[in-house]
Write an enzyme that holds these catalytic residues in place. Structure first.
Site, PDB file in Angstrom:
ATOM      1  N   ARG A   1     -11.421   0.164   7.966  1.00  0.00           N
ATOM      2  CA  ARG A   1     -12.694   0.005   8.513  1.00  0.00           C
ATOM      3  C   ARG A   1     -13.436  -1.260   7.711  1.00  0.00           C
ATOM      4  NH1 ARG A   1     -17.078  -1.033  10.146  1.00  0.00           N
ATOM      5  NH2 ARG A   1     -18.611   0.346  11.130  1.00  0.00           N
TER       6      ARG A   1
ATOM      7  N   ARG B   1      10.405  -3.884  17.529  1.00  0.00           N
ATOM      8  CA  ARG B   1       9.599  -3.818  16.543  1.00  0.00           C
ATOM      9  C   ARG B   1       9.132  -2.459  16.080  1.00  0.00           C
ATOM     10  NH1 ARG B   1       5.861  -7.592  15.608  1.00  0.00           N
ATOM     11  NH2 ARG B   1       7.780  -8.819  15.510  1.00  0.00           N
TER      12      ARG B   1
ATOM     13  N   SER C   1       0.572  -6.438  17.233  1.00  0.00           N
ATOM     14  CA  SER C   1       1.488  -5.196  17.212  1.00  0.00           C
ATOM     15  C   SER C   1       1.751  -4.446  15.917  1.00  0.00           C
ATOM     16  CB  SER C   1       2.914  -5.689  17.813  1.00  0.00           C
ATOM     17  OG  SER C   1       3.802  -6.224  17.081  1.00  0.00           O
TER      18      SER C   1
ATOM     19  N   ARG D   1      14.022 -17.300  13.100  1.00  0.00           N
ATOM     20  CA  ARG D   1      14.585 -16.448  14.182  1.00  0.00           C
ATOM     21  C   ARG D   1      15.178 -17.273  15.269  1.00  0.00           C
ATOM     22  NH1 ARG D   1       9.282 -12.951  15.086  1.00  0.00           N
ATOM     23  NH2 ARG D   1       8.616 -15.147  15.137  1.00  0.00           N
TER      24      ARG D   1
END
Length: 485
Positions: free
Chosen positions: A457, A437, A280, A365
């Site tokens: 790139r 997030r 993500s 976590r």
């Protein structure tokens, strides 16, 4: 760059770590080098920080531009670029042994140092966002300012509400979430400024505005989706200016229990960021590098988060535990649990919630969620099973000899806490993850544009081309033999 115990950048007046072996760290030095503005206005603080960091990074690049920082192996290329050092991501760093650090702060540090709601024990996500953006622990006044800003920016355009209300119930919550975020880009201040040929030195200011707007709107969007799917389309209500971001979100979802609100504050804080290499975060970084606005970039991040190898993992854990209960009951013995685990592995299925691509210890976590459960729901049957798995699974995986990390990750625990507090709709859990997030990836996007990061790139190769390249290069074994000779 060689590892050293000497500050390689003496012109910067920042403290250098005392450890004998410590690489130069961009984010670690920021904490000492940034100014200590006491303004409660985040934009004003950034106006001070951005020129300082632009200069610091520019000088660093000029001095060390030709320094080699790592090697790439064929295995890395075929292994999903695993471990390749190939991007700069300022807001958090994931250490294999220590876990996540937000601007150098552990989760435990954040729980101790970040401001809390009155009477609360968990950090406010608003404070974490300030930390991610500035590298400084905010004051209570600064956190209150962020809360007020987000409450004032939370309005959702009617056309987005109409679209959400017209989605079929069969459409996955994450698909609805991503679609709504994409359509919200009609509100993008950056897109409008870019169309008006704003100078690139001002890009970060409009990215900041979009980031603040989007974060403010996400709880309302997420709550509408939840109410439409699971609460017969009942209204989410209005934003209460007296409530913080998490509290408003909880109320719009329909949960007013103080313990759930505290859980949500913890959840939204710890799921916010996990350095830049996860799907993500990398997706938002990649799409943002094309100068797509934050709405489009974050929508891309959410499409990645929706995958079963990323954000859907907590759902996979609950499904597995539910099947375990169906087969051996709610109060299984350790021997029964062990046999169920062995049967799972024999069937060629992984035990969900255990292992991590980077971590080589129990996910911090996971640990903070376990601490929350031990305090607030020690007798919950599903939590007891999670505790049994924590004790039983790692030794079994270690005995197999093929697992680098047998320890539980964040997904092994989060769903059980939500289930206990009444949120039993597993398909929705990843939306909560997505709201969180946003704090990390949008904080990073502000800095990506402030530092002028270019279009991403990387060079790709075909298998034939890679084979030809390898034939021209000495292998590591050949190099080692040459050194030995």
């Amino acid at each position: 760059m060689a590892l050293t115990d000497v500050n390689p950048y003496p012109d910067l007046h920042c403290m250098w770590p005392s450890e004998k072996v410590r690489p130069f760290s961009l984010y670690g030095c920021q904490q000492k080098c940034f100014s200590s503005s006491q303004s409660s206005n985040l934009k004003e603080v950034l106006d001070e920080l951005v020129p300082q960091e632009q200069k610091r990074v520019s000088e660093f690049k000029k001095q060390y531009s030709d320094t080699v920082i790592g090697n790439v192996t064929v295995d890395m290329i075929y292994g999903g670029m695993r471990g390749i050092k190939g991007m700069v991501y300022e807001t958090s760093v994931l250490d294999a042994q220590e876990g996540i650090r937000f601007r150098g702060k552990t989760i435990e540090d954040c729980q101790k140092e970040l401001p809390k709601a009155k009477g609360g024990e968990q950090p406010l996500p608003e404070g974490l966002f300030w930390l991610l953006v500035t590298s400084k622990v905010p004051t209570q006044q600064q956190v209150d300012w962020v809360t007020k800003e987000w409450n004032n920016r939370a309005h959702i355009p009617q056309h987005v509400v109409t679209m959400l209300n017209n989605f079929p119930n069969q459409l996955h919550p994450m698909s609805q979430f991503s679609a709504a975020i994409t359509v919200l880009n009609l509100e993008s201040k950056f897109a409008k400024a870019y169309a008006d040929n704003v100078h690139k030195s001002k890009y970060w200011e409009y990215i900041y505005e979009d980031a603040m707007d989007l974060i403010a709107k996400l709880p309302t969007v997420a709550a509408i989706i939840y109410r439409n799917l699971y609460r017969d389309g009942t209204a989410v209500g209005a934003i209460d200016s007296k409530k913080d971001w998490s509290w408003n979100f909880s109320s719009m979802l329909g949960y007013d229990n103080k313990q759930f609100i505290e859980l949500l504050r913890l959840y939204l804080t710890i799921h916010s960021d996990h350095e830049g290499g996860n799907v993500s975060a990398h997706a938002s970084h990649l799409v943002g590098s094309a100068l797509s606005d934050p709405y489009l970039s974050f929508a891309a991040a959410m499409n990645g988060l929706a995958g079963p190898l990323h954000g859907l993992a907590n759902q996979e854990v609950l499904i597995w535990i539910t099947k375990l209960i169906e087969k051996i009951g709610e109060n299984p013995t350790d021997d029964q649990v062990k046999q169920y685990i062995l049967d799972t592995l024999k069937a060629g299925v992984v035990v969900p919630g255990f292992g991590h691509a980077v971590l080589r210890k129990t996910d911090p976590r996971y640990t903070c969620q376990r601490d929350f459960a031990l305090k607030h729901l020690p007798n919950d049957n599903m939590f007891k099973i999670v505790s049994q798995l924590y004790k039983i699974v790692p030794p079994i995986l270690l005995e197999g000899g093929k697992v680098k990390n047998p320890w539980p990750n964040v997904d092994a625990h989060s769903g059980v806490l939500l289930q206990h507090h009444g949120m039993k709709e597993m398909n929705y859990y990843t939306v909560l993850f997505g709201v969180s997030r946003a704090l990390g990836v949008l904080a990073q996007m502000i800095w990506s544009r402030a530092l002028g990061f270019p279009l991403e790139r990387p060079k790709s190769m075909s298998t034939d081309g890679l084979m030809q390249l390898v034939k021209k290069q000495p292998t590591q074994q050949t190099q080692e033999k040459a050194k030995a000779a």
